[in-house]
Design an enzyme around this catalytic site. Structure first.
Site, PDB file in Angstrom:
ATOM      1  N   ASP A   9      -5.905  -4.548  -6.144  1.00 33.74           N
ATOM      2  CA  ASP A   9      -5.373  -5.912  -6.580  1.00 33.74           C
ATOM      3  C   ASP A   9      -6.308  -6.580  -5.673  1.00 33.74           C
ATOM      4  O   ASP A   9      -6.155  -8.137  -6.573  1.00 33.74           O
ATOM      5  CB  ASP A   9      -3.650  -6.162  -6.229  1.00 33.74           C
ATOM      6  N   ASP A  57      -2.118   5.567  -3.104  1.00 33.85           N
ATOM      7  CA  ASP A  57      -1.559   4.640  -2.719  1.00 33.85           C
ATOM      8  C   ASP A  57      -0.750   3.846  -3.223  1.00 33.85           C
ATOM      9  O   ASP A  57      -1.802   3.438  -4.827  1.00 33.85           O
ATOM     10  CB  ASP A  57      -2.757   3.290  -1.861  1.00 33.85           C
ATOM     11  N   CYS A  64      -0.788  -7.956  -1.125  1.00 32.10           N
ATOM     12  CA  CYS A  64      -0.949  -6.632  -0.349  1.00 32.10           C
ATOM     13  C   CYS A  64       0.118  -6.861   0.820  1.00 32.10           C
ATOM     14  O   CYS A  64       0.893  -5.822   0.986  1.00 32.10           O
ATOM     15  CB  CYS A  64      -2.187  -6.752   1.112  1.00 32.10           C
ATOM     16  N   ASP A 106       1.413  -1.206  -0.115  1.00 31.44           N
ATOM     17  CA  ASP A 106      -0.173  -0.020  -0.119  1.00 31.44           C
ATOM     18  C   ASP A 106       0.916   1.288   0.358  1.00 31.44           C
ATOM     19  O   ASP A 106       0.290   2.049  -0.511  1.00 31.44           O
ATOM     20  CB  ASP A 106      -0.553   0.211   1.343  1.00 31.44           C
ATOM     21  N   HIS A 150      -7.660   0.498  -3.970  1.00 31.44           N
ATOM     22  CA  HIS A 150      -6.769  -0.867  -4.159  1.00 31.44           C
ATOM     23  C   HIS A 150      -7.092  -1.411  -5.514  1.00 31.44           C
ATOM     24  O   HIS A 150      -8.384  -2.402  -5.594  1.00 31.44           O
ATOM     25  CB  HIS A 150      -6.111  -1.840  -2.955  1.00 31.44           C
TER      26      HIS A 150
HETATM   27  N1  ABU Z   1      -5.986  -4.725  -1.122  1.00 31.49           N
HETATM   28  C1  ABU Z   1      -7.177  -5.063  -0.960  1.00 31.49           C
HETATM   29  C2  ABU Z   1      -8.230  -5.061  -1.363  1.00 31.49           C
HETATM   30  C3  ABU Z   1      -9.234  -5.380  -1.405  1.00 31.49           C
HETATM   31  C4  ABU Z   1     -10.643  -5.411  -2.459  1.00 31.49           C
HETATM   32  O1  ABU Z   1     -10.687  -4.375  -2.903  1.00 31.49           O
HETATM   33  O2  ABU Z   1     -11.910  -5.710  -2.050  1.00 31.49           O
END
Ligand code: ABU
Length: 373
Positions: A256, A205, A356, A127, A254
């Protein structure tokens, strides 16, 4: 290349840094040689702030408000720590050098101009740090609780710098109230996604970016704004092209667990969030992640169940995957990959999985293009 068309001769020497720089990673799939794995030691519920509201699962928002500034339950931390140790062991057995950050005292409050917060953890290096080629960038976080998080990685950053890596830090944000929409509320189902951060200053991030050589895919989210993406594009320069894509995700934070490039020409997508494959992936094989099987009663403090997609590629074939996630393991085998199972469901509770929890510092490879023009 010798330019013979002018009287001044210029020479471009392509230096392969694979063997000379401790930091060398251009994509998500070249053979992994060195990785940072986070730690859950010292993990704490951060001070409550509006920026948490849109991205915490609805059933966790009250828990975070009530426990702000207290440690996460010791038994959950211990269970996650055991799984991290298994993960480290597996990585080492697969020939990868593993480095760990220092844990921090996240209960200690800190201040910047006009605000005070406690910290979160050093569990998710993905992150807060972005590796592009030979460079590690400290990201400008939108969460106040993460303001000093990269300090846990500083001993490693100093070491990498001394050994030849480039070490940069994006402009330190102020995180004053102008950066947030304090009127944020959950949008209705037919309304567009509403983001809690503004464009007051650049924040991002690293986990909102996924690297595919010269092309980097990004999303705007509740922590990453256009200003931050523009800063990164200019910082990286013309060698790289950042493509900003939008997904069907009402609470983006995020990329990923949404879109995961696994190897040249191979893409894993979240079938709920990516209803149509973006045209830049023309010619790629597209795999739909199987529906997650995490039981409803398993606590997920900071993530959706799609964290099952948050795999780590050790090379173009070997992939670390959650041991209990049989549908994902079978699918990976069917698609021609070699799954390397590891228990990680207790770690998942803290908001991430293998991608992560790691930062790939060295992969054996160089800068290339993988998209058809
Ligand atoms: N980096 C975690 C992302 C979790 C989600 O998108 O549900």
């Amino acid at each position: 290349m010798i330019n013979t068309h002018t009287t001044v001769k210029t020479e471009t020497v392509i230096v392969d840094t694979t063997f000379t720089c401790p930091v060398n990673s251009f994509n998500e799939w070249d053979p992994l040689e060195e990785v940072i794995v986070g730690t859950v030691d010292g993990a704490s519920f951060p001070s409550w702030h509006i920026a948490l509201e849109p991205v915490l699962p609805e059933n966790q928002r009250e828990t975070f408000r009530l426990n702000a500034g207290k440690p996460f339950p010791a038994e959950r931390v211990a269970a996650a720590r055991t799984e991290l140790e298994e993960f480290v062991h597996i990585l080492e057995c697969e020939g990868v050098k593993v480095r760990r950050p220092e844990s921090m005292d996240n209960l200690k409050s800190f201040s910047a101009l006009g605000w005070t917060s406690t910290g979160l953890y050093t569990a998710m290096p993905r992150d807060v740090l972005l590796v592009v080629g030979n460079e590690i960038i400290e990201c400008p976080p939108a969460w106040r609780s993460r303001y000093f998080e990269t300090c846990g990685y500083r001993p490693l950053l100093k070491e990498y710098f001394r050994e030849g890596a480039k070490w940069s830090m994006a402009p330190k944000p102020e995180l004053s109230d102008e950066q947030y929409d304090y009127t944020w509320t959950e949008p209705e189902e037919d309304e567009p996604t509403r983001l809690v951060i503004t464009e007051f200053e650049p924040t991002f991030d690293a986990a909102d970016f996924t690297r595919m050589g010269r092309d980097i895919i990004a999303q705007k989210s509740n922590v990453t704004n256009d200003f931050g993406i523009e800063w990164l594009q200019r910082h990286l320069g013309d060698q790289y092209r950042i493509h900003v894509l939008e997904f069907n995700d009402p609470h983006p934070m995020h990329i990923d667990a949404t879109l995961v490039p696994m190897a040249p020409g191979k893409l894993l997508i979240n079938p709920e969030r990516v209803p149509k494959v973006p045209s830049i992936f023309k010619g790629w094989d597209v795999f739909h992640a199987p529906t997650p099987i995490i039981p409803d009663d398993h606590t997920l403090y900071m993530t959706s169940k799609w964290i099952n997609m948050n795999i780590l590629m050790l090379d173009e074939e070997r992939v670390v995957v959650e041991r209990q996630d049989e549908p994902m393991i079978s699918a990976l085998k069917r698609w021609g990959f070699k799954p390397v199972p590891c228990n990680f469901r207790n770690f998942n509770s803290f908001g991430g999985s293998f991608h992560c929890a790691t930062l790939d510092v060295r992969r054996r490879g160089r800068l290339e293009s993988y998209l058809l023009d």
